[in-house]
Design a protein around this motif. Structure first.
Motif, short mmCIF file in Angstrom:
data_model
loop_
_atom_site.label_atom_id
_atom_site.label_comp_id
_atom_site.label_asym_id
_atom_site.label_seq_id
_atom_site.Cartn_x
_atom_site.Cartn_y
_atom_site.Cartn_z
N GLU A 15 0.85 -1.14 -0.15
CA GLU A 15 -0.04 0.00 -0.03
C GLU A 15 0.78 1.33 0.13
O GLU A 15 0.55 2.12 -0.66
N GLU A 16 2.01 1.40 0.84
CA GLU A 16 2.94 2.35 0.97
C GLU A 16 3.62 2.57 -0.23
O GLU A 16 3.49 3.78 -0.94
N VAL A 17 3.99 1.58 -1.15
CA VAL A 17 4.62 1.63 -2.47
C VAL A 17 3.57 2.31 -3.49
O VAL A 17 3.88 3.08 -4.22
N GLN A 18 2.33 1.65 -3.33
CA GLN A 18 1.03 2.24 -4.57
C GLN A 18 0.96 3.59 -4.16
O GLN A 18 0.89 4.56 -4.97
N GLN A 19 1.06 4.07 -2.82
CA GLN A 19 0.84 5.42 -2.55
C GLN A 19 1.86 6.41 -2.99
O GLN A 19 1.52 7.34 -3.65
N LYS A 20 3.08 5.87 -2.64
CA LYS A 20 4.39 6.60 -3.29
C LYS A 20 4.24 6.68 -4.78
O LYS A 20 4.73 7.85 -5.49
N ALA A 21 3.81 5.60 -5.34
CA ALA A 21 3.76 5.86 -7.01
C ALA A 21 2.80 6.64 -7.51
O ALA A 21 2.89 7.38 -8.49
N LYS A 22 1.50 6.90 -6.95
CA LYS A 22 0.51 7.87 -7.25
C LYS A 22 0.97 9.06 -7.02
O LYS A 22 0.80 10.00 -7.74
N GLU A 23 1.74 9.28 -5.91
CA GLU A 23 2.27 10.77 -5.54
C GLU A 23 3.36 11.23 -6.70
O GLU A 23 3.43 12.34 -6.93
N LEU A 24 4.25 10.21 -7.03
CA LEU A 24 5.19 10.22 -8.23
C LEU A 24 4.40 10.73 -9.46
O LEU A 24 4.93 11.54 -10.05
N GLU A 25 3.51 10.09 -9.61
CA GLU A 25 2.65 10.36 -11.06
C GLU A 25 2.22 11.71 -11.14
O GLU A 25 2.34 12.42 -11.99
N ALA A 26 1.70 12.00 -9.72
CA ALA A 26 1.05 13.37 -9.69
C ALA A 26 2.25 14.62 -9.83
O ALA A 26 2.17 15.24 -10.46
N ARG A 27 3.31 14.12 -9.08
CA ARG A 27 4.38 15.23 -9.29
C ARG A 27 4.90 15.27 -10.74
O ARG A 27 5.24 16.30 -11.23
#
Length: 111
Positions: A15-27
């Protein structure tokens, strides 16, 4: 590799990895990278996702199709390389920030 880790911990880590991936995509959507060729006669701007969002061509090139094509290809290739480098750097910093699912975890690395 995952010995001693219960499924709850693994699920939380994913879940943490998925959340970071979403943040990275938004960035990446908000990042703008610009490459120039011909001493700035052609400028190509892409976002962090690799989408071309702007092209600026100096008026002096409009009568020289071949030069324009060469400089445009060069600028596009350069900005696409910048996008890939940015993606790799962001992914590495995500894992260096403590979300490496393959071990390590406690140490910090300078960026």
């Amino acid at each position: 590799m995952f010995e001693g880790m219960n499924m709850g911990d693994l699920g939380k880590m994913l879940e943490e990895v998925q959340q970071k991936a979403k943040e990275l995509e938004a960035r990446n959507e908000s990042i703008e990278l610009t490459a120039k060729s011909g001493g700035g006669l052609v400028k190509v701007t892409a976002n962090g996702k690799g989408e071309i969002i702007d092209i600026d061509i100096d008026d002096s090139l409009l009568d020289d199709k071949e030069a324009l094509q060469i400089l445009l290809i060069s600028a596009i290739n350069d900005v696409m390389k910048m996008v890939e480098d940015n993606k790799k750097s962001a992914a590495m910093s995500m894992f260096a920030g403590g979300l490496n699912p393959f071990g390590g975890g406690g140490g910090s690395q300078s960026r």
